[in-house]
Design a protein around this motif. Structure first.
Motif, PDB file in Angstrom:
ATOM      1  N   LEU A  56      57.191 -46.998 -31.952  1.00 26.32           N
ATOM      2  CA  LEU A  56      58.060 -46.171 -31.124  1.00 26.32           C
ATOM      3  C   LEU A  56      57.239 -45.220 -30.252  1.00 26.32           C
ATOM      4  O   LEU A  56      57.555 -45.013 -29.071  1.00 26.32           O
ATOM      5  N   ALA A  57      56.159 -44.680 -30.810  1.00 27.50           N
ATOM      6  CA  ALA A  57      55.280 -43.821 -30.021  1.00 27.50           C
ATOM      7  C   ALA A  57      54.608 -44.622 -28.905  1.00 27.50           C
ATOM      8  O   ALA A  57      54.467 -44.141 -27.766  1.00 27.50           O
ATOM      9  N   ALA A  58      54.201 -45.869 -29.210  1.00 29.90           N
ATOM     10  CA  ALA A  58      53.584 -46.703 -28.182  1.00 29.90           C
ATOM     11  C   ALA A  58      54.573 -47.046 -27.081  1.00 29.90           C
ATOM     12  O   ALA A  58      54.238 -47.042 -25.888  1.00 29.90           O
ATOM     13  N   ALA A  59      55.840 -47.344 -27.474  1.00 32.32           N
ATOM     14  CA  ALA A  59      56.857 -47.628 -26.464  1.00 32.32           C
ATOM     15  C   ALA A  59      57.146 -46.398 -25.610  1.00 32.32           C
ATOM     16  O   ALA A  59      57.413 -46.516 -24.403  1.00 32.32           O
ATOM     17  N   ASP A  60      57.093 -45.218 -26.179  1.00 37.31           N
ATOM     18  CA  ASP A  60      57.334 -43.991 -25.429  1.00 37.31           C
ATOM     19  C   ASP A  60      56.271 -43.788 -24.351  1.00 37.31           C
ATOM     20  O   ASP A  60      56.538 -43.240 -23.276  1.00 37.31           O
ATOM     21  N   LEU A  61      55.056 -44.276 -24.623  1.00 37.13           N
ATOM     22  CA  LEU A  61      53.961 -44.109 -23.657  1.00 37.13           C
ATOM     23  C   LEU A  61      53.887 -45.261 -22.657  1.00 37.13           C
ATOM     24  O   LEU A  61      53.616 -45.047 -21.474  1.00 37.13           O
ATOM     25  N   TYR A  62      54.142 -46.494 -23.116  1.00 38.78           N
ATOM     26  CA  TYR A  62      53.848 -47.652 -22.272  1.00 38.78           C
ATOM     27  C   TYR A  62      55.083 -48.481 -21.904  1.00 38.78           C
ATOM     28  O   TYR A  62      55.009 -49.305 -20.993  1.00 38.78           O
ATOM     29  N   ALA A  63      56.181 -48.319 -22.604  1.00 37.06           N
ATOM     30  CA  ALA A  63      57.365 -49.144 -22.307  1.00 37.06           C
ATOM     31  C   ALA A  63      58.626 -48.309 -22.491  1.00 37.06           C
ATOM     32  O   ALA A  63      59.440 -48.580 -23.373  1.00 37.06           O
ATOM     33  N   PRO A  64      58.830 -47.282 -21.681  1.00 35.37           N
ATOM     34  CA  PRO A  64      60.006 -46.411 -21.860  1.00 35.37           C
ATOM     35  C   PRO A  64      61.326 -47.135 -21.634  1.00 35.37           C
ATOM     36  O   PRO A  64      62.367 -46.650 -22.091  1.00 35.37           O
ATOM     37  N   GLY A  65      61.315 -48.282 -21.018  1.00 34.46           N
ATOM     38  CA  GLY A  65      62.561 -48.997 -20.772  1.00 34.46           C
ATOM     39  C   GLY A  65      63.184 -49.590 -22.018  1.00 34.46           C
ATOM     40  O   GLY A  65      64.357 -49.979 -21.994  1.00 34.46           O
ATOM     41  N   VAL A  66      62.440 -49.688 -23.102  1.00 32.79           N
ATOM     42  CA  VAL A  66      62.982 -50.278 -24.335  1.00 32.79           C
ATOM     43  C   VAL A  66      63.051 -49.241 -25.456  1.00 32.79           C
ATOM     44  O   VAL A  66      63.104 -49.591 -26.634  1.00 32.79           O
ATOM     45  N   LEU A  67      63.076 -47.969 -25.104  1.00 33.95           N
ATOM     46  CA  LEU A  67      63.128 -46.930 -26.128  1.00 33.95           C
ATOM     47  C   LEU A  67      64.430 -46.971 -26.927  1.00 33.95           C
ATOM     48  O   LEU A  67      64.447 -46.692 -28.126  1.00 33.95           O
ATOM     49  N   VAL A  68      65.541 -47.307 -26.244  1.00 32.20           N
ATOM     50  CA  VAL A  68      66.835 -47.282 -26.931  1.00 32.20           C
ATOM     51  C   VAL A  68      66.870 -48.254 -28.119  1.00 32.20           C
ATOM     52  O   VAL A  68      67.178 -47.860 -29.248  1.00 32.20           O
ATOM     53  N   PRO A  69      66.585 -49.554 -27.917  1.00 33.27           N
ATOM     54  CA  PRO A  69      66.606 -50.448 -29.090  1.00 33.27           C
ATOM     55  C   PRO A  69      65.540 -50.098 -30.120  1.00 33.27           C
ATOM     56  O   PRO A  69      65.774 -50.262 -31.320  1.00 33.27           O
ATOM     57  N   MET A  70      64.397 -49.578 -29.653  1.00 31.37           N
ATOM     58  CA  MET A  70      63.356 -49.187 -30.609  1.00 31.37           C
ATOM     59  C   MET A  70      63.840 -48.043 -31.499  1.00 31.37           C
ATOM     60  O   MET A  70      63.617 -48.029 -32.721  1.00 31.37           O
ATOM     61  N   LYS A  71      64.518 -47.061 -30.894  1.00 30.80           N
ATOM     62  CA  LYS A  71      65.027 -45.932 -31.672  1.00 30.80           C
ATOM     63  C   LYS A  71      66.139 -46.375 -32.626  1.00 30.80           C
ATOM     64  O   LYS A  71      66.237 -45.889 -33.763  1.00 30.80           O
ATOM     65  N   GLY A  93      59.373 -40.221 -44.435  1.00 27.69           N
ATOM     66  CA  GLY A  93      59.902 -41.060 -43.363  1.00 27.69           C
ATOM     67  C   GLY A  93      60.668 -40.253 -42.326  1.00 27.69           C
ATOM     68  O   GLY A  93      60.511 -40.473 -41.113  1.00 27.69           O
ATOM     69  N   ALA A  94      61.487 -39.276 -42.769  1.00 24.55           N
ATOM     70  CA  ALA A  94      62.240 -38.448 -41.828  1.00 24.55           C
ATOM     71  C   ALA A  94      61.306 -37.589 -40.987  1.00 24.55           C
ATOM     72  O   ALA A  94      61.506 -37.422 -39.771  1.00 24.55           O
ATOM     73  N   ALA A  95      60.259 -37.036 -41.606  1.00 21.05           N
ATOM     74  CA  ALA A  95      59.308 -36.198 -40.862  1.00 21.05           C
ATOM     75  C   ALA A  95      58.573 -37.022 -39.808  1.00 21.05           C
ATOM     76  O   ALA A  95      58.374 -36.568 -38.666  1.00 21.05           O
ATOM     77  N   ALA A  96      58.160 -38.255 -40.163  1.00 22.88           N
ATOM     78  CA  ALA A  96      57.445 -39.096 -39.205  1.00 22.88           C
ATOM     79  C   ALA A  96      58.338 -39.462 -38.024  1.00 22.88           C
ATOM     80  O   ALA A  96      57.921 -39.370 -36.860  1.00 22.88           O
ATOM     81  N   LEU A  97      59.574 -39.840 -38.288  1.00 21.25           N
ATOM     82  CA  LEU A  97      60.481 -40.202 -37.191  1.00 21.25           C
ATOM     83  C   LEU A  97      60.819 -38.982 -36.339  1.00 21.25           C
ATOM     84  O   LEU A  97      60.865 -39.063 -35.102  1.00 21.25           O
ATOM     85  N   GLY A  98      61.049 -37.837 -36.970  1.00 20.46           N
ATOM     86  CA  GLY A  98      61.345 -36.630 -36.206  1.00 20.46           C
ATOM     87  C   GLY A  98      60.193 -36.219 -35.307  1.00 20.46           C
ATOM     88  O   GLY A  98      60.403 -35.777 -34.168  1.00 20.46           O
ATOM     89  N   LEU A  99      58.957 -36.376 -35.781  1.00 19.08           N
ATOM     90  CA  LEU A  99      57.794 -36.031 -34.979  1.00 19.08           C
ATOM     91  C   LEU A  99      57.683 -36.933 -33.753  1.00 19.08           C
ATOM     92  O   LEU A  99      57.393 -36.472 -32.641  1.00 19.08           O
ATOM     93  N   VAL A 100      57.939 -38.235 -33.951  1.00 17.95           N
ATOM     94  CA  VAL A 100      57.831 -39.176 -32.836  1.00 17.95           C
ATOM     95  C   VAL A 100      58.959 -38.952 -31.829  1.00 17.95           C
ATOM     96  O   VAL A 100      58.746 -39.001 -30.612  1.00 17.95           O
ATOM     97  N   VAL A 101      60.165 -38.667 -32.315  1.00 13.54           N
ATOM     98  CA  VAL A 101      61.294 -38.465 -31.407  1.00 13.54           C
ATOM     99  C   VAL A 101      61.067 -37.249 -30.515  1.00 13.54           C
ATOM    100  O   VAL A 101      61.362 -37.273 -29.308  1.00 13.54           O
ATOM    101  N   GLY A 102      60.547 -36.170 -31.077  1.00 14.61           N
ATOM    102  CA  GLY A 102      60.316 -34.969 -30.279  1.00 14.61           C
ATOM    103  C   GLY A 102      58.948 -34.892 -29.651  1.00 14.61           C
ATOM    104  O   GLY A 102      58.551 -33.823 -29.173  1.00 14.61           O
TER     105      GLY A 102
END
Length: 343
Positions: A56-71, A93-102
């Motif tokens: 998800l972090a990689a998609a946020d940097l290199y493929a923002p068009g597919v962030l929705v299905p990744m999230k 798991g919640a801390a890791a996902l929260g860090l990536v989302v924000g």
């Protein structure tokens, strides 16, 4: 699990085909990799979620068009983690996902907090709800099973009392009348009357336990030595030449092991009386670590038969196994030996 994967695959393909713009092979590769991780979450939910966060972090940097299905796939994994795990696994798991989302919206704190609350809080709440619902359903099923078992035990106790206890009580009563009519001591009648009375007491205790499993069914440990001596004396009155050595420390055994030891001795002597010769040696000792060992060897008239598990031997083996001990029974030179160790 297969249906879940097919649904997620259909949603992902539909999004990339009809909603996403300017997709390229890299986008498809990232989403399909995330879908594979979502499937792998069946075996390693926390590991799959952490790897999903990296994608998800990689998609946020290199493929923002597919962030929705990744999230969405990441949220599904967090939900399943919350359903199947508790404590540190869910928190990590919640801390890791929260860090990536924000990750990229720290300059917009309200937006970051809202996204984290929705994407992390919603799966956690839904997962906790499903887990509690499953637990309530499981408790309800266990309650119904316990009730069914209690009803079955009650029915068994009723039949046991009606079919057996009435007959035994009638035998004891008739023996008492015979002793009174004869007017003189009769060792055989006295022995039969004592045996019948003891059987009635055991039957009453068994019926009470079947009706109410919380009632204690075991003799007090302090009376174990006397109970063992009574079993040996009963065997001698039935014609057995018994040499016994009972460690006085058996009086300190807990009820479970004491009751099992008493039943092993009684069953062993009964088998010796039915199938063996007159000579029986009973050795009971307690080691320094509290383990108790029984060695019961009986002489055998005629050839020694091979071991064959009847109801008696099967019950003895099951008693020892329930306590985590060792049990063996079989022929030895000129006899038959029963050996047990209760840890």
């Amino acid at each position: 699990m297969k249906g879940r994967t097919l649904v997620l695959l259909a949603c992902v393909v539909g999004y990339l085909s009809f909603l996403a713009r300017d997709t390229n092979p890299r986008d498809w590769l990232l989403v399909l990799a995330a879908l594979a991780l979502s499937t792998a979450g069946r075996w390693t939910p926390l590991g799959a979620l952490l790897a999903q966060c990296v994608l998800l972090a990689a998609a946020d940097l290199y493929a923002p068009g597919v962030l929705v299905p990744m999230k969405v796939l990441a949220c599904v994994l967090l939900f399943e983690l919350a359903v199947n795990r508790t404590g540190p696994h869910v928190a990590l798991g919640a801390a890791a996902l929260g860090l990536v989302v924000g990750f990229n919206v720290f300059d917009e704190l309200p937006s970051a907090l809202f996204k984290v609350a929705v994407m992390v809080g919603a799966p956690l709440l839904l997962g906790a709800y499903v887990r509690l619902a499953r637990r309530a359903e499981r408790d309800q099923v266990e309650s119904r099973v316990r009730q069914a078992r209690l009803e079955q035990r009650t029915a068994i106790s009723r039949e046991l009392h009606d079919l057996v206890a009435h007959h035994v009580s009638s035998m004891v009563l008739r023996l008492g009348v015979a002793r009174h009519v004869r007017g003189e001591p009769d060792e055989l009648l006295d022995e039969l009357h004592a045996t019948g009375s003891a059987a009635m007491n055991d039957l009453r205790r068994l019926v009470d336990v079947l009706r109410d499993p919380d009632q204690p069914a075991l003799p007090a440990p302090a009376s174990l030595a006397a109970a063992l001596e009574a079993a040996v004396a009963h065997g001698r009155r039935n014609g057995l030449d018994i040499t016994s050595a009972v460690d006085p420390l058996v009086s300190g055994l807990d009820s479970a092991r004491g009751f099992a030891l008493l039943r092993l001795v009684q069953e062993g002597l009964a088998n010796a009386r039915k199938h063996g010769g007159p000579g029986v040696r009973v050795l009971i000792s307690v080691t320094e670590d509290g383990a108790v060992s029984l060695d019961l060897t009986s002489s055998v008239a005629g050839p020694v038969a091979e071991a064959r598990d009847g109801n008696g031997l099967t019950g003895m083996r099951e008693r020892v196994a329930l306590l985590g001990g060792r049990f063996s029974a079989g022929p030895v030179e000129h006899g038959w030996r029963v050996s047990a160790v209760l840890p």
